[in-house]
Design a protein around this motif. Structure first.
Motif, short mmCIF file in Angstrom:
data_model
loop_
_atom_site.label_atom_id
_atom_site.label_comp_id
_atom_site.label_asym_id
_atom_site.label_seq_id
_atom_site.Cartn_x
_atom_site.Cartn_y
_atom_site.Cartn_z
N LEU A 18 0.86 -1.18 0.00
CA LEU A 18 0.00 0.00 0.00
C LEU A 18 0.89 1.23 0.00
CD1 LEU A 18 -2.78 -0.76 2.66
CD2 LEU A 18 -3.13 -0.47 0.21
N ARG A 19 0.37 2.31 -0.55
CA ARG A 19 1.08 3.58 -0.45
C ARG A 19 0.16 4.60 0.21
NH1 ARG A 19 3.62 7.77 -4.91
NH2 ARG A 19 1.41 8.26 -5.24
N LEU A 20 0.59 5.09 1.35
CA LEU A 20 -0.15 6.13 2.05
C LEU A 20 0.35 7.50 1.61
CD1 LEU A 20 -0.18 4.71 5.69
CD2 LEU A 20 -1.74 4.22 3.79
N SER A 21 -0.58 8.44 1.57
CA SER A 21 -0.23 9.82 1.25
C SER A 21 -0.66 10.73 2.39
CB SER A 21 -0.94 10.27 -0.03
OG SER A 21 -0.51 9.51 -1.14
N CYS A 22 0.12 11.74 2.62
CA CYS A 22 -0.19 12.75 3.62
C CYS A 22 -0.12 14.10 2.91
CB CYS A 22 0.80 12.68 4.77
SG CYS A 22 0.64 13.99 6.00
N ALA A 23 -1.28 14.64 2.59
CA ALA A 23 -1.34 15.91 1.87
C ALA A 23 -1.42 17.05 2.88
CB ALA A 23 -2.57 15.93 0.96
N ALA A 24 -0.59 18.03 2.67
CA ALA A 24 -0.50 19.13 3.62
C ALA A 24 -0.93 20.45 2.99
CB ALA A 24 0.91 19.26 4.16
N SER A 25 -1.47 21.31 3.80
CA SER A 25 -1.74 22.68 3.38
C SER A 25 -1.08 23.60 4.39
CB SER A 25 -3.24 22.95 3.32
OG SER A 25 -3.84 22.73 4.59
N GLY A 26 -0.81 24.81 3.96
CA GLY A 26 -0.09 25.72 4.83
C GLY A 26 1.27 26.01 4.26
N ARG A 27 1.69 27.26 4.35
CA ARG A 27 2.93 27.68 3.72
C ARG A 27 4.17 27.16 4.42
NH1 ARG A 27 1.76 34.02 3.05
NH2 ARG A 27 0.58 33.63 4.95
N ALA A 28 4.00 26.56 5.60
CA ALA A 28 5.16 26.11 6.36
C ALA A 28 5.62 24.72 6.00
CB ALA A 28 4.83 26.16 7.85
N PHE A 29 4.96 24.08 5.04
CA PHE A 29 5.24 22.66 4.79
C PHE A 29 6.70 22.38 4.52
CE2 PHE A 29 4.34 18.36 3.88
CZ PHE A 29 5.12 17.99 2.80
N SER A 30 7.33 23.19 3.71
CA SER A 30 8.73 22.91 3.34
C SER A 30 9.69 23.14 4.51
CB SER A 30 9.14 23.79 2.16
OG SER A 30 9.03 25.16 2.50
N SER A 31 9.19 23.64 5.62
CA SER A 31 10.01 23.89 6.80
C SER A 31 9.82 22.85 7.89
CB SER A 31 9.69 25.27 7.38
OG SER A 31 9.93 26.29 6.44
N VAL A 32 8.91 21.93 7.71
CA VAL A 32 8.61 20.96 8.76
C VAL A 32 9.06 19.56 8.41
CG1 VAL A 32 6.64 22.26 9.65
CG2 VAL A 32 6.27 20.53 7.89
N ALA A 33 9.47 18.84 9.44
CA ALA A 33 9.68 17.41 9.31
C ALA A 33 8.31 16.74 9.39
CB ALA A 33 10.58 16.90 10.42
N VAL A 34 8.19 15.59 8.77
CA VAL A 34 6.92 14.87 8.78
C VAL A 34 7.18 13.43 9.20
CG1 VAL A 34 4.95 14.07 7.42
CG2 VAL A 34 5.91 16.34 7.02
N GLY A 35 6.31 12.92 10.02
CA GLY A 35 6.45 11.55 10.48
C GLY A 35 5.17 10.76 10.29
N TRP A 36 5.34 9.45 10.21
CA TRP A 36 4.20 8.53 10.21
C TRP A 36 4.22 7.77 11.53
CZ3 TRP A 36 0.24 8.34 6.85
CH2 TRP A 36 0.42 8.94 5.60
N PHE A 37 3.06 7.63 12.10
CA PHE A 37 2.87 6.89 13.34
C PHE A 37 1.70 5.94 13.15
CE2 PHE A 37 5.61 9.59 15.95
CZ PHE A 37 5.72 10.70 15.14
#
Length: 125
Positions: A18-37
């Motif tokens: 399976l491939r999960l996607s996490c779509a983000a909104s907000g101008r800060a996206f390129s500045s944040v780390a993202v994790g899966w839990f």
């Protein structure tokens, strides 16, 4: 502020993908780390994987290392979790989270600041 929406969950047989996607909104996206839990029924939430804001650093729990791959496309403000060789013990609700802390710190703390609503993954034997 970052808003996150997961998708791609479903039911598969053991050994499937399976491939999960996490779509983000907000101008800060390129500045944040993202994790899966993930959180299995009756169990505590557990860290799965995280990726740095640039995508240059990734971290995995021992239970998924070698089977799951995290990636991100900052132009599409989306993070992916490719899950291969799935096992019944991977069954859980999967959440993505974002944080201005580093991806390594997200892995150590097993938490994040901004959370999505979760997507169910069910693996049958």
């Amino acid at each position: 502020q970052v808003q996150l929406v997961e998708s791609g969950g479903g039911s598969v047989q053991a050994g499937g993908s399976l491939r999960l996607s996490c779509a983000a909104s907000g101008r800060a996206f390129s500045s944040v780390a993202v994790g899966w839990f993930r959180q299995a029924l009756g169990k505590e939430r557990a860290f799965v994987s995280s990726i740095s804001s640039s995508g240059g650093s990734t971290y995995y729990s021992d239970s998924v290392k070698g089977r799951f791959t995290i990636s991100r496309d900052n132009a599409k403000t989306t993070v992916y979790l490719q899950m291969n060789s799935l096992k019944p013990e991977d069954t859980a609700v999967y959440y993505c989270a974002a944080d201005f802390a580093t991806a390594q710190l997200m892995a150590r703390r097993a938490t994040g600041t901004y959370w999505g609503q979760g997507t169910q993954v069910t693996v049958s034997s």
